[in-house]
Each structure stands twice: as structure tokens, then as C-alpha cells.
Scaffold this motif. Structure first.
Motif, short mmCIF file in Angstrom:
data_model
loop_
_atom_site.label_atom_id
_atom_site.label_comp_id
_atom_site.label_asym_id
_atom_site.label_seq_id
_atom_site.Cartn_x
_atom_site.Cartn_y
_atom_site.Cartn_z
N ALA A 224 1.11 -0.91 -0.48
CA ALA A 224 0.14 0.20 -0.23
C ALA A 224 0.73 1.42 -0.29
N LEU A 225 2.12 1.44 0.58
CA LEU A 225 2.67 2.30 0.90
C LEU A 225 3.76 2.23 -0.59
N ARG A 226 4.05 1.62 -0.95
CA ARG A 226 4.38 1.52 -2.63
C ARG A 226 3.26 1.96 -3.30
N ARG A 227 2.26 1.76 -3.33
CA ARG A 227 1.28 2.27 -4.58
C ARG A 227 1.20 3.72 -3.93
N CYS A 228 0.95 4.06 -2.89
CA CYS A 228 0.70 5.19 -2.96
C CYS A 228 2.05 6.79 -3.36
N ASP A 230 3.89 5.08 -5.57
CA ASP A 230 4.03 4.98 -7.25
C ASP A 230 2.99 6.20 -7.63
N ARG A 231 1.71 6.78 -7.15
CA ARG A 231 0.61 7.63 -7.51
C ARG A 231 1.26 8.85 -7.32
N LEU A 235 1.86 12.08 -10.04
CA LEU A 235 1.53 13.13 -10.77
C LEU A 235 2.72 14.53 -10.77
N SER A 236 3.55 13.76 -10.05
CA SER A 236 4.73 14.98 -10.22
C SER A 236 5.55 14.84 -11.83
N GLU A 237 5.14 13.96 -12.26
CA GLU A 237 5.89 13.21 -14.23
C GLU A 237 4.71 14.20 -15.01
#
Length: 898
Positions: A224-228, A230-231, A235-237
Motif C-alpha cells: 500500500a505504501l509503495r502504491r501511494c 507510485d501515485r 502526479l509529479s511527472e
């Protein structure tokens, strides 16, 4: 220096997303790694905070789980009624999306984003309900756990040993406006479970031993932490793209679609790779000759895998050919693919004829390309080259058996005839080989050609091998002859069958390509919207062999359906209120719905929007009959609908351009009219007001002659204004088509006499001579308008000629045409001005005798009136000087009654 440019595709997506978010509602997801972490509690606390800020907050659906804290937070919030649905004898509460749309709050709370709705509901999944709320401009708070995200499903299943059935597309999570991670230590979560704050007592022990272990919860928390994270990277990209920062995308991931049960895992792996590498993502399906005979189960699974790839952001492509590795390799080379993701083939190889795995052949075709092989443990459906496509073989048919036996008899008779003429046994073998080829071509299964090969060996032995008319074999070399003959027959039949399948597939592909080409040509030739709709429905029905329904759009509403039936189907089945409601939903939401989809799936048709990006020009319904479209059919249908949308858009753009041109022309006319009126009305109005003021102040002291001259000037100026007003009114009515023309037979000389009555005062300064026709000239006309034509031309002559000039009016009948000529002996009209004197607002450089400049409406009005009478008007030089206007009108026959 390298030019740093934003990726155009990513930039376009960012712009479109920004445009969409401007009008849609906002989604906030409360995200957790397991049940009981406090997602619903955090959502309700946020809702109370929003309510304190003055927002209109309602609860659409919240699962309380018998928790007192949740119940307490719900007390001061408006709760919408839920739908009670009976399912397998149990009444189940479901979220009422229709009631929520009708209530239309600012913010609505809908728990359990990944929930699957009961059958015959509006949507199959709750996230689709929420998407509809967002499109309606309603903000939504919702909850979801990490195991429900599609691309993580396999990873979570590997950790917990449980495969979650309720899943949401990654795009729902990634495109959310806010994601709030609700986190808690695994040890604290286990304490909450033991205290009965998550499940009831009878489920606690089972949960502690199966799912709620420290190892599982720690792994889920990490995912879950990794998925957040990645999101946040995405968003930064996205922000970098919008600000034109450096951004390079060189990776292109290709995944191969099949009906294999494990293909979903391969697709999810490829989707995660595409996101990790920030590359393009394509899902390729290779349609083979066996695809048409695929079992219903595999067809359903293939559709599910295709829909999964589309949900995960893949662009769908289809190629055709029986050599699957070769087709994949060729597409990868031509499309710039950098990485290929396939499943490991577990095809069992025969001991005598070992089979080459798909991955091995693919590696030989593209040795320099990265190929990622995903282990595939499900081997029961692996058959050819790891595609997982188990096809249904056509049943044995009596007709094919009769054909096989008949061909064997005919072949044997021909062989006997050849044998009687002294033809050798080696040549007779070729006759049987020919029979094998013919059998392979005319029968439906390879079984018959193999059967023919076996029977031909036995027949050849019986009829032509010594001892004849027995099945005994004396010469051992004959056994090798029989074996070679059988193998040659089998190989020949196999090649013939493959060629037949390839020919059938090529014919099918050529037919589809021709339909697509014809559609493009016919749409280009279509002149109006109705023809475009007819072409689209007819071509789609011809391509699919299914009934097609088309709903047009008029005034932001769907029009009555146009149905193109196939066969003798009842049209009322596809034009009832339920089907129209589904079509209206598709038009409003710009998404497919109906049969074979997860939205309003009880409909008889699959409904697709005829759209160009965000604009919807119509809705097409395709009758499914429980048979979904093939991937290739779906792509061609979308191509046809895209062409239809472009054609409708071009027609609409042409109409808007025409309207804009007409509006610009009217605006230009209005500007010219206002400019000229403001200038030319000033002189007569100033004269009238000045003369009237003199009469009011000094009327009693003025001598009679001077007073009459002032009255005459006022009268002349008033007549000029009246004439100008009448011309303006007539021009306006002619241009907008509101002038009614009453055509009646009239004598031309009488009309001229009436016109001269309106200009009697001009006779005092000009000499007007009228030469009537020798015979009665009868013309079908509107006398009132024709009088205005004569008055305008004579006034024009009076205005631009010197005092005492002569004006000549003559009428004659010539070749069944009435000709009226109005001439003067004034200065005439220059050759430069002649082509333009009948144009609106055109005035010559000649100076008017009364110092009044015209608006350029009189002669333009004359031309419009004459053309409305199917006549013509022209101007030329009068001899020896002056101008001559000629009017030509169709004459009527004069009937004399005794």
C-alpha cells in the motif's frame, strides 16, 4: 544541446484531464491495507469537517459493521434511502445511484469502492456508479483496500494466498483527486481485531489464522505504501509534462492477449511494467484460422482479458495469421516495441515430433528484443503455442462421410480405368493423393482426409497390389510404399486444409477491409446527416450480420431510432423504452453500455457512442444475442463509428461555418446600412427640421412664395425618406424570405401609368415620355412590387440627370417576352460602374442633381424583384447619350372571349 520537449501524448492527456476535471466532481479515496484500519471512520470525520464548512453533504451508502463509533458519526448526517434488492431469497441493500443523482448534493459518501452490485443493477460495479456521480459534478468520498486494485491482485494473492474477486481499474485510483492513506501498525490492527472492533466473535479466530497475520499485514502495508508512492511519482511527472520539463518515453511494452486463464496475470504484469518504465502499453491479439471455432467459454475469457487490458490502459491491436510467434515479432518490429511480455508455454511435446515453444520461436524471430516470460501454471487449456485457445471442433457430419466415400469410389473407378490402359501403379498413387486433396478441401474436418488416406491405402492394396482383390501383402517393399503413400496423403491433406483456412481467413479480412473502405467512400459522398446515418447502419449490419440501431442527436436530445434489421427480427424488440433509456445513458455519459458490458447489461443491444473526443453525435446499438463481438469486429466497428463521427463533425462544422458566414454577411450589411443611413439621413432631416423651425418662428411674416417653397422642400424630403424606408423594408423582406409575392396577370402599360402617378411632381422639372406597346402586353406579376421597380428606376434617372432632361419609357412584346426600357439623355453610367450598379450599397461617383447621395438600395431592390418574377434587368448606354435600363419579363398569352 538536446532539445527538451514534453511528450505530446502525455501533454495531450494532461490537458484533456484538466479540461474534464474542470466540470466533473472530485473524488477522494480513503486508502488502507486491510479491513479495520479506520477508512470509514476517517471518511465520516472528513465529511463532518466539510459540513462545517457549509457544504451540502449526504451519505449515499456506508457499511457500519456494527461499530458504535461509525454509528455515532452517522447521526448528524443526511442518509439517502438505499435500494432493497431480492437476491437468492435474501433482501440486500444497494446504493441508489438514481436517487443520489436526483438529490444532487455537493458531496456524497459511498463506502466500498470495489463492491460488485447485484445483477440487473444499473452498473455491475460500484466504481461505475461513482464515475456517473462524478460526471454529474458531484464530489465523492469513498474507501478501498490495497488488495482491490487490479494490477496488484496477483501480488496480493501471492502474499495472502487469497485471490480477491472484487477489483477496480488502476485508473480509478491514479486519477482520483485525493488519496488519503489511513495507516495503523499491524500489531495495533490485530489488537483491534481481538477486541471485536473489526469482525464478530465467530470470525475472529479464523481471521487471525488465515489473513490477519503479522507477516501478511506487514507485506500488505508495504504494498500500500509503495502504491501511494507510485501515485505521487505519476502526479509529479504529470506536473512536469504540463510545465514542459524534460520528459522522455522510449519504452513500449507489448502484451499478448489470449483466452488462457493465466493471461490476466500476464496482462497485469505488463501493465505494472509499463507504469514502471513510463512507456506505451499495447495489447496484441493474433487472430488465427481457429479463432472462429473457439469455445464459448474461451470466447468469454478472451473478452474478459481484453476488457482488463483496456481498463489497465492498453491500446488494443489485432493481427491475422496462423504463425502466432511470427505475427507477434512482425508487429513488434514495425511498431517500435521494446519489451514483449508473454506467458510460458507448457505445451507437451510428442516424443517423435517435439514441438517448439512459442517463446523459443519468438526469440529466434526477434533475438535483440527483451522478452519477459511469465510462469504459467495452468496447463489444462494450453494447446498450441501457448495461446490457451481451446477450439471447438465441428461435429462429424453424415454429409461429409458420404462425400468421403463417394470420392473414394470415384477415385477407385478412375484408377481402374487408368490401370486398364496400362498406367503404372506409381501414377495411380497420385490419383489417390488428388482424392485426398479434394476431400480436405470439400469437407469440414481433417478427420475425413485422414480417413480417406487410410482407406485409399487399403483400396490401393486391394485393387492393384499382387495378389489383387485381397488385403494380403506378399512383397515387403509394398509395406514401405503403403507407409509413404499414407504419410504423403496426410501431409498433403494437412497442407490443403491449412491453405483452405488461410484462404477463408484472407477472404474474411479482405471483406472487412473492403467494407471499411466502402464505408469511408460512402460517408464522403453523403450529403446530409440522414444519409450518413443510413450508410453507417447499413455498413455495420452488412459487416456484422446483426441488426443495428442508430439514434441521432438533435437539440441535445436523441432522435427516434433508425433500425437496419437483419432477417425477420421484430424491430419493436430494439426500440422500446428500456433500450432507449440505455441509449440515452450512453449519450449522456459518453461510454459504452448494454449487453456484454458491466453497465445496464440486461439490454438486448450493445450501445456505443458515435463520438469525436468529448462530443457525441449519436448512439449506435448492435444486437448481441448473447454473442459478444470479436476483437477484430470491435476494432472495425470503432473505426466505422470514428469515420461516422468525423463526417458528422465536418457536416456540423460546415453548417456552423455557413451560419457564421451568413451572420458575418448580415453584420456587414447592418454595419454598411447604419453607416450610410447615419450619413445620408442627416441632410434631409436637417432640412426638414430647419424649414419647420423657420415656419414655426416666422411663418406669419414670410411671403407666400417663400412659405410654399419651404413646404415643398419639406414635402420632397419626406417623400425621399418614405421612398428610402420602403426600399429598406422591401430589401429586408426579400432577403429573409418573408415577402409574399401575389402573382396575377397585369397589363404592363397600366402598371407603368400607376407608377408615374407617384412621381407627378418630377414632371415639372423633367420631361417623361411614355411609348405604349402596339399590342396588349400581359405579364404575370405582383403589380405593387413592379410599380416600385418603375418608380425606383425613374427616380434614379431624375436624380442623376440635369433639370429639363428627357426620360423615355417604352414597352414592347418580343419572342413571348415583355420588354420595358427606361432611358434618359443624362450623363450616363461609366463602364466601370455598370457591372456593380445592381449591387447592394453600391453608389457611383456621379453627383446627384439634388445633392442627395443614395444608399445604393434602389437598383439592388429592382434586381431582386425582377429575378423573383423570373425576369432579368440590365443597363447599357443610351444613344446618343444617357443610360438605358432594360427589363425583360415572361409574357402571358392574351385570350379574347367573345
Amino acid at each position: 544541446m538536446q532539445d527538451a520537449r514534453a511528450n505530446p501524448d502525455e501533454l495531450l492527456k494532461a490537458i484533456q484531464k484538466e479540461h474534464t476535471n474542470r466540470y466533473a466532481g472530485h473524488l477522494k479515496i480513503f486508502f488502507g491495507y486491510a479491513a479495520g484500519v479506520g477508512k470509514t471512520y476517517a471518511m465520516l470525520k472528513a465529511a463532518h469537517a466539510a459540513k462545517r464548512r457549509g457544504m451540502d453533504v449526504v451519505v449515499g451508502y456506508v457499511e457500519q459493521h456494527s461499530r458504535p463509533e461509525t454509528t455515532a458519526l452517522l447521526r448528524h448526517l443526511e442518509i439517502l434511502p438505499v435500494c432493497k434488492v431480492a437476491h437468492q431469497g435474501i433482501e440486500i441493500a444497494e446504493f441508489d445511484v438514481s436517487g443520489a443523482l436526483k438529490r444532487n448534493p455537493q458531496l456524497i459518501l459511498v463506502d466500498e469502492l470495489a463492491h460488485t452490485n447485484i445483477e440487473n443493477n444499473r452498473h455491475k460495479k460500484r466504481y461505475q456508479d461513482i464515475q456517473e456521480l462524478l460526471r454529474a459534478g458531484i464530489d465523492v468520498y469513498t474507501t478501498v483496500n490495497v488488495q482491490h486494485i487490479e494490477s496488484l491482485n496477483d501480488m496480493v494473492a501471492a502474499v495472502t494466498g487469497i485471490e480477491v474477486q472484487e477489483r477496480i481499474p488502476d485508473s480509478i485510483f491514479d486519477d482520483a483527486d485525493q488519496v488519503e492513506l489511513v495507516d495503523i501498525e499491524p500489531a495495533d490492527l490485530i489488537v483491534r481485531l481481538r477486541e471485536g472492533k473489526i469482525y464478530r466473535e465467530n470470525r475472529i479466530d479464523s481471521a487471525l489464522h488465515n489473513f490477519f497475520t503479522v507477516q501478511n499485514l506487514t507485506a500488505l502495508r508495504e504494498i500500500a505504501l509503495r502504491r501511494c508512492a507510485d501515485r505521487m511519482n505519476r502526479l509529479s511527472e504529470s506536473i512536469r509534462v504540463q510545465h514542459n520539463d524534460q520528459y522522455f518515453t522510449d519504452e513500449h511494452i507489448l502484451v499478448c492477449l489470449s483466452s488462457s486463464p493465466s493471461n490476466a496475470k500476464i496482462i497485469r504484469t505488463a501493465a505494472r511494467m509499463a507504469k514502471a518504465f513510463h512507456g506505451g502499453f499495447t495489447a496484441l491479439y493474433v487472430e488465427t484460422s481457429k479463432s472462429t471455432s473457439m469455445s464459448a467459454e474461451n470466447q468469454k475469457r478472451l473478452c474478459e482479458n481484453t476488457r482488463l487490458a483496456e481498463q489497465l490502459g492498453a491500446s488494443l491491436e489485432t493481427t491475422y495469421g496462423d504463425d502466432i510467434p511470427f505475427q507477434i515479432a512482425e508487429y513488434a518490429k514495425l511498431s517500435g516495441v521494446s519489451k514483449i511480455v508473454v506467458g510460458r508455454s507448457n505445451t507437451r511435446s510428442h516424443k517423435l515430433f517435439p514441438a517448439t515453444a512459442l517463446t523459443d520461436k519468438l526469440t529466434s524471430y526477434v533475438p535483440n528484443m527483451d522478452i519477459y516470460i511469465i510462469p504459467d501454471k495452468m496447463t489444462e487449456n494450453q494447446h498450441h503455442w501457448g495461446t490457451g485457445e481451446k477450439t471447438e471442433k465441428p461435429p462429424l457430419r453424415l454429409s461429409d462421410s458420404i462425400i468421403t466415400v463417394s470420392l473414394l469410389i470415384v477415385t477407385s473407378i478412375i484408377s481402374l480405368l487408368f490401370y486398364s490402359f496400362g498406367v503404372g501403379e506409381n501414377n495411380i498413387i497420385t490419383v489417390y493423393l488428388l482424392g485426398v486433396l479434394i476431400t480436405a478441401i470439400v469437407t469440414s474436418r481433417q478427420f475425413y482426409s485422414i480417413l480417406f488416406a487410410a482407406l485409399s491405402v487399403l483400396t490401393f492394396n486391394y485393387l492393384f497390389t499382387a495378389p489383387r482383390f485381397t488385403l494380403e501383402v506378399y512383397d515387403s517393399s509394398d509395406l514401405f510404399t503403403f507407409l509413404i503413400m499414407f504419410l504423403a496423403a496426410c501431409i498433403s491433406s494437412n497442407l490443403a486444409i491449412r491453405l483452405k483456412k488461410q484462404a477463408r481467413q484472407s477472404t474474411r479480412n479482405a471483406y472487412r477491409t473492403q467494407v471499411l473502405f466502402d464505408t469511408s467512400q460512402l460517408l464522403q459522398c453523403a450529403e446530409n446527416v440522414q444519409e450518413i446515418i443510413t450508410v453507417t447502419t447499413r455498413q455495420m449490419a452488412q459487416l456484422l450480420g446483426r441488426t443495428v440501431v442508430f439514434y441521432g442527436v438533435e437539440g441535445a436530445q436523441l432522435t427516434a431510432p433508425v433500425i437496419f434489421p437483419v432477417g425477420t427480427e421484430e424491430q419493436c424488440l430494439y426500440s422500446n423504452a428500456n433500450e432507449e433509456a440505455v441509449a440515452a445513458w450512453v449519450y449522456k455519459n459518453n461510454k459504452r453500455a448494454g449487453a456484454t458490458t458491466e453497465t445496464l447489461s440486461s439490454a438486448a443491444c450493445l450501445y456505443l457512442a458515435v463520438r469525436d473526443r468529448e462530443n457525441v453525435y449519436g448512439v449506435v446499438g448492435i444486437v448481441m444475442r448473447h454473442h459478444p463481438l470479436e476483437i477484430s469486429e470491435d476494432s472495425i466497428v470503432l473505426s466505422i463509428l470514428g469515420q461516422c463521427a468525423l463526417t458528422l463533425a465536418s457536416k456540423q462544422a460546415a453548417l456552423e461555418k455557413e451560419k457564421a458566414a451568413l451572420l458575418a454577411k448580415n453584420e456587414q450589411m447592418r454595419a454598411n446600412l447604419l453607416r450610410m443611413i447615419s450619413h445620408d439621413l442627416r441632410t434631409p432631416l436637417t432640412s426638414i427640421s430647419g424649414n419647420a423651425a423657420i415656419l414655426l418662428e416666422n411663418g406669419d411674416t414670410l411671403i407666400e412664395n417663400k412659405r410654399k417653397r419651404l413646404y415643398a422642400d419639406i414635402y420632397d424630403d419626406s417623400l425621399w425618406l418614405i421612398s428610402l424606408t420602403e426600399n429598406l423594408l422591401s430589401v429586408t423582406k426579400l432577403k429573409d424570405g418573408t415577402m409574399s409575392i401575389q402573382l396575377k396577370p397585369e397589363i404592363m402599360d397600366d402598371v407603368i401609368s400607376e407608377a408615374l402617378e407617384h412621381i407627378q411632381r418630377k414632371r415639372t422639372v423633367h420631361t417623361i415620355t411614355v411609348k405604349p406597346a402596339e399590342d396588349i402586353v400581359l405579364v404575370k406579376m405582383d403589380a405593387r412590387l413592379m410599380v416600385q421597380v418603375i418608380v425606383n428606376i425613374v427616380d434614379n434617372a431624375v436624380k442623376y440627370t440635369q433639370k429639363g432632361a428627357h426620360i423615355f419609357i417604352s414597352t414592347r412584346l418580343e419572342n413571348k417576352k415583355a420588354i420595358v426600357e427606361i432611358a434618359d439623355d443624362g450623363p450616363g453610367i461609366s463602364d466601370i460602374d455598370k457591372p456593380h450598379v445592381f449591387d447592394m450599397f453600391y453608389t457611383t461617383g456621379a453627383k446627384a442633381a439634388d445633392s442627395r447621395r443614395g444608399l445604393g438600395l434602389g437598383l439592388a431592390l429592382c434586381k431582386s424583384i425582377i429575378e423573383a418574377h423570373h425576369g432579368a434587368i440590365s443597363v447599357e448606354n443610351n444613344k446618343p447619350q444617357g443610360a438605358l435600363f432594360r427589363i425583360t419579363l415572361p409574357a402571358e398569352e392574351v385570350t379574347l372571349h367573345e
